[in-house]
Design a protein around this motif. Structure first.
Motif, PDB file in Angstrom:
ATOM      1  N   LEU A  82      62.121  49.260 -29.236  1.00 50.94           N
ATOM      2  CA  LEU A  82      60.859  49.761 -28.771  1.00 50.94           C
ATOM      3  C   LEU A  82      59.708  49.585 -29.906  1.00 50.94           C
ATOM      4  N   TRP A  83      60.058  50.192 -31.045  1.00 48.89           N
ATOM      5  CA  TRP A  83      59.027  50.210 -32.218  1.00 48.89           C
ATOM      6  C   TRP A  83      59.045  48.771 -32.943  1.00 48.89           C
ATOM      7  N   ILE A  84      59.940  47.704 -32.771  1.00 56.11           N
ATOM      8  CA  ILE A  84      59.891  46.329 -33.098  1.00 56.11           C
ATOM      9  C   ILE A  84      58.936  45.756 -32.284  1.00 56.11           C
ATOM     10  N   ILE A  85      59.023  45.984 -30.934  1.00 55.17           N
ATOM     11  CA  ILE A  85      58.019  45.150 -30.004  1.00 55.17           C
ATOM     12  C   ILE A  85      56.504  45.632 -30.138  1.00 55.17           C
ATOM     13  N   ARG A  86      56.475  46.799 -30.464  1.00 56.63           N
ATOM     14  CA  ARG A  86      54.943  47.430 -30.787  1.00 56.63           C
ATOM     15  C   ARG A  86      54.284  46.749 -31.740  1.00 56.63           C
ATOM     16  N   ASN A  87      55.344  46.761 -33.203  1.00 55.68           N
ATOM     17  CA  ASN A  87      54.827  46.281 -34.358  1.00 55.68           C
ATOM     18  C   ASN A  87      54.630  44.755 -34.275  1.00 55.68           C
ATOM     19  N   ALA A  88      55.403  43.893 -33.340  1.00 57.17           N
ATOM     20  CA  ALA A  88      55.164  42.306 -33.197  1.00 57.17           C
ATOM     21  C   ALA A  88      53.990  42.055 -32.321  1.00 57.17           C
ATOM     22  N   TYR A  89      53.712  42.974 -31.686  1.00 56.53           N
ATOM     23  CA  TYR A  89      52.322  42.899 -30.917  1.00 56.53           C
ATOM     24  C   TYR A  89      51.209  43.173 -31.705  1.00 56.53           C
ATOM     25  N   GLY A  90      51.134  44.296 -32.538  1.00 53.92           N
ATOM     26  CA  GLY A  90      50.198  44.426 -33.524  1.00 53.92           C
ATOM     27  C   GLY A  90      50.063  43.321 -34.615  1.00 53.92           C
ATOM     28  N   PHE A  91      51.228  42.745 -34.978  1.00 52.79           N
ATOM     29  CA  PHE A  91      51.126  41.757 -35.871  1.00 52.79           C
ATOM     30  C   PHE A  91      50.405  40.685 -35.484  1.00 52.79           C
ATOM     31  N   ALA A  92      50.626  40.169 -33.929  1.00 57.82           N
ATOM     32  CA  ALA A  92      50.189  38.893 -33.468  1.00 57.82           C
ATOM     33  C   ALA A  92      48.536  39.445 -33.108  1.00 57.82           C
ATOM     34  N   LYS A  93      48.382  40.455 -32.736  1.00 58.71           N
ATOM     35  CA  LYS A  93      46.859  40.922 -32.370  1.00 58.71           C
ATOM     36  C   LYS A  93      46.050  40.985 -33.569  1.00 58.71           C
ATOM     37  N   TYR A  94      46.568  41.587 -34.626  1.00 58.24           N
ATOM     38  CA  TYR A  94      45.426  41.719 -35.809  1.00 58.24           C
ATOM     39  C   TYR A  94      45.527  40.728 -36.845  1.00 58.24           C
ATOM     40  N   GLU A  95      46.809  40.248 -36.896  1.00 52.18           N
ATOM     41  CA  GLU A  95      47.053  38.958 -37.872  1.00 52.18           C
ATOM     42  C   GLU A  95      46.723  37.567 -37.377  1.00 52.18           C
ATOM     43  N   GLY A  96      47.079  37.678 -36.242  1.00 50.67           N
ATOM     44  CA  GLY A  96      46.864  36.260 -35.400  1.00 50.67           C
ATOM     45  C   GLY A  96      47.938  35.307 -35.702  1.00 50.67           C
ATOM     46  N   LYS A  97      49.012  35.827 -36.029  1.00 49.55           N
ATOM     47  CA  LYS A  97      50.415  34.962 -36.405  1.00 49.55           C
ATOM     48  C   LYS A  97      51.676  35.261 -35.594  1.00 49.55           C
ATOM     49  N   GLN A  98      52.401  34.358 -35.535  1.00 50.25           N
ATOM     50  CA  GLN A  98      53.824  34.565 -34.983  1.00 50.25           C
ATOM     51  C   GLN A  98      54.678  35.263 -36.053  1.00 50.25           C
TER      52      GLN A  98
END
Length: 324
Positions: A161-177
């Motif tokens: 749950l937390w990893i998915i939320r963090n992965a989304y934030g990284f993609a949205k705000y950092e623009g990276k995979q």
């Protein structure tokens, strides 16, 4: 003459006592208005069905402000769409209503993101700038894990749950995979408690994600994937995921705690600003209406143009706990 005089004095004294009694009753009623205790009915906090949530969003799309006024108290609540699109509403609320305290959807001790990108961090920045206390109103991580465990979820479910939320934030705000190794490191740094269970290895994370979400973690587009998970009327496969089931089972932990903090703030302060994700607002809006009456809504397109504090800082921030 003497008897009449005595009667007049007694009558006068009786009238004075009656006037004083009326004044005391009037003043008591005044005090009760100004010292009203706000007590929320937490039994009204429920997770809406997809149909109920859709009907609500059809009328009012987030981000929007809901303004309540009762007994000389004001609550300005931001039902946020998480991200920079909610910052103008925060700015407007602070300038227009001048709150005495600010409440945010953020767990105790959890780090803030950039204050010019996240509405909770921007609220924190304006709180420090305006010298008012900031209150975190999300349930702590221990409470959230205990809830998940109590309802039959594994620690792997909770981690993901937390990893998915963090992965989304990284993609949205950092623009990276992102990738599994990076997410495990971030989770260990910010959330993991070894008492709760065993931290994912890369192999276990990839296998778990493939089993429950039918995708390869390292190549998933987490922006579109997260949007699917958070859709108001989600697809059937989403409803079967541990992510969805945990998220939609938490109103009795997270949303209730937010509501209790709002009541506590109103009992102590004159003007209260609170921000939370729109889904939490839908969870508690019936309880809020019972406690405060119907609000006045201000939608994003009704806001005047706002000057956002682009180089915001958290200088001067003072945090406070209202509900232990």
């Amino acid at each position: 003459m003497g008897a009449d005089s005595t009667f007049d004095k007694g009558s006068d004294q009786t009238m004075k006592r009656n006037v004083l009694l009326l004044l005391s009753l009037f003043c008591a009623s005044c005090v009760s208005v100004f010292t009203q205790t706000f007590t929320p009915d937490t039994s009204l906090v429920i997770d809406p069905t997809p149909q109920e949530a859709s009907a609500f969003y059809d009328k009012t799309r987030p981000p929007f402000l809901a303004v309540y006024q009762k007994a000389k108290k004001t609550l300005v609540l931001l039902a946020a769409s998480h991200g920079p699109q909610s910052l103008p509403a925060v700015q407007y609320a602070f300038e227009e209503y001048t709150p005495n305290v600010a409440l945010i959807e953020r767990e105790p001790g959890f780090p803030f993101g950039n204050c010019n990108e996240h509405e909770d961090a921007y609220t924190a920045a304006l709180s420090g700038k305006n010298n008012i206390p900031l209150v975190r109103t999300d349930a702590d991580l221990e409470t959230q894990w205990k809830y998940a465990k109590k309802h039959g979820f594994s620690y792997d479910d909770f981690q993901m749950l937390w990893i998915i939320r963090n992965a989304y934030g990284f993609a949205k705000y950092e623009g990276k995979q992102t990738n599994a190794a990076q997410e495990i490191r971030d989770y260990k740094r910010t959330v993991h408690n070894p008492v709760w269970g065993e931290l994912f290895t890369e192999e276990r994370l990839l296998a778990y994600f493939n089993k429950h979400y039918h995708k390869d973690f390292n190549t998933t587009d987490f922006i579109s994937f997260y949007m699917d998970l958070m859709e108001v009327s989600p697809k059937e496969w989403v409803r079967e995921t541990p992510f969805y089931k945990i998220m939609h089972g938490q109103p009795d932990v997270r949303s209730v705690f937010m509501l209790e903090n709002i009541a506590a703030a109103l009992n102590e302060y004159q003007v209260v600003f609170s921000e939370m994700g729109a889904r939490h607002f839908i969870d508690i809006h019936k309880a809020l209406e019972k406690m405060l009456g119907k609000p006045h809504y201000i939608t994003a397109d009704q806001l005047p143009t706002q000057q956002i504090w682009q180089d915001c800082t958290l200088d001067g921030l003072q945090e406070k706990v209202l509900v232990p």
